[in-house]
Design a protein around this motif. Structure first.
Motif, short mmCIF file in Angstrom:
data_model
loop_
_atom_site.label_atom_id
_atom_site.label_comp_id
_atom_site.label_asym_id
_atom_site.label_seq_id
_atom_site.Cartn_x
_atom_site.Cartn_y
_atom_site.Cartn_z
N GLU A 137 0.79 -1.23 0.00
CA GLU A 137 0.00 0.00 0.00
C GLU A 137 0.82 1.29 0.00
OE1 GLU A 137 -2.51 -0.52 3.42
OE2 GLU A 137 -3.87 -1.85 2.32
N PHE B 268 6.30 4.68 -6.71
CA PHE B 268 5.15 3.89 -7.11
C PHE B 268 4.66 3.11 -5.90
CE2 PHE B 268 8.83 1.21 -7.52
CZ PHE B 268 8.41 -0.03 -7.08
N LYS C 139 0.93 -2.12 -5.42
CA LYS C 139 -0.39 -2.52 -5.92
C LYS C 139 -0.63 -1.99 -7.33
CE LYS C 139 -2.77 1.07 -3.28
NZ LYS C 139 -3.73 1.30 -2.22
N SER C 140 -0.10 -0.81 -7.66
CA SER C 140 -0.22 -0.27 -9.01
C SER C 140 0.77 -0.93 -9.96
CB SER C 140 0.04 1.24 -9.02
OG SER C 140 -0.89 1.88 -8.19
N PHE C 141 1.98 -1.11 -9.49
CA PHE C 141 3.01 -1.73 -10.32
C PHE C 141 2.65 -3.17 -10.65
CE2 PHE C 141 7.44 -3.54 -10.72
CZ PHE C 141 7.69 -2.97 -11.96
N TRP C 142 2.00 -3.86 -9.70
CA TRP C 142 1.61 -5.26 -9.92
C TRP C 142 0.63 -5.36 -11.09
CZ3 TRP C 142 4.85 -8.32 -7.69
CH2 TRP C 142 4.60 -9.69 -7.67
N LYS C 143 -0.26 -4.38 -11.18
CA LYS C 143 -1.19 -4.36 -12.32
C LYS C 143 -0.44 -4.21 -13.63
CE LYS C 143 -5.22 -2.52 -9.92
NZ LYS C 143 -6.13 -1.39 -9.73
N ALA C 144 0.58 -3.35 -13.64
CA ALA C 144 1.38 -3.15 -14.86
C ALA C 144 2.13 -4.43 -15.22
CB ALA C 144 2.36 -2.00 -14.66
N GLU D 134 -5.57 -9.27 -6.22
CA GLU D 134 -5.36 -8.37 -5.08
C GLU D 134 -4.47 -9.03 -4.03
OE1 GLU D 134 -6.03 -5.31 -4.05
OE2 GLU D 134 -7.21 -4.64 -5.77
#
Length: 195
Positions: free
Chosen positions: A122, A159, A162-167, A178
């Motif tokens: 987070e 970064f 959680k955002s980088f994991w989506k990328a 998640e």
């Protein structure tokens, strides 16, 4: 071990010592389950003059030990973040490790789960390019006004995992999953060992 090395170097021609630590200096024991709920998040960027946190930290002991030998040679402390960069001789390249993990998950049809903890999922994170870090080590070693100090060394872009994991999921064509507190400790190790 470091005490033995520093003591042995006293009789050598060594003029400068560099100590490589990291940003856990500012975050505290993020991997200690008993203390991780007490961590104090910082807004970026970290500053070298932040006071030490009230948690046990091996980095503090190393820094104090190197500084205690300052009469013998100069020193510098380099606080990188997660180091990335191409190297045929390093197994500590985080991007390569993540790419292998993603490739295994895709090949085996496994969920690509984040293996860190909720805090790292987070809160902000950054990375350090190995080439920039090497240049900083050299610069300090040859610049008199930079001696006996600590320096952060990151790329400057921040970064959240959680955002980088989506990328990463997008790059490797994997379904985004998640963060799951129940799965974090065993998924990564089991996946890498089994494959």
């Amino acid at each position: 071990m470091l005490t033995n090395v520093l003591t042995a170097l006293k009789s050598s021609n060594i003029c400068h010592i560099t100590l490589q630590t990291g940003t856990k200096h500012y975050m505290g024991p993020i991997f200690d389950a008993a203390l991780s709920n007490q961590l104090i998040p910082h807004a970026p960027p970290f500053r070298e003059d932040y006071p030490r946190l009230p948690f046990p930290n091996f980095y503090f002991a190393l820094e104090d030990l190197v500084a205690s030998h300052a009469r013998t040679f100069t020193y510098s402390i380099h606080r990188s973040s997660i180091i990335i960069g191409a190297s045929s001789r390093s197994v500590h390249n985080s991007m390569l490790t993540l790419s292998v993990y993603a490739t295994i998950c895709k090949h085996e049809g496994l969920p690509f789960r984040y293996f860190g903890n909720r805090y790292t999922w987070e809160h902000f994170c950054d990375m350090s390019d190995a080439r920039v870090l090497a240049e900083q080590h050299i610069w300090v070693a040859v610049t008199d006004t930079a001696k006996n100090q600590a320096f952060n060394c990151t790329n400057g872009d921040v970064f959240a995992w959680k955002s980088f994991w989506k990328a990463l999921c997008s790059v490797f064509d994997l379904e985004f999953v998640e963060y799951d507190e129940e799965q974090r400790n065993l998924v990564f190790a089991e996946t890498m060992i089994a494959s």
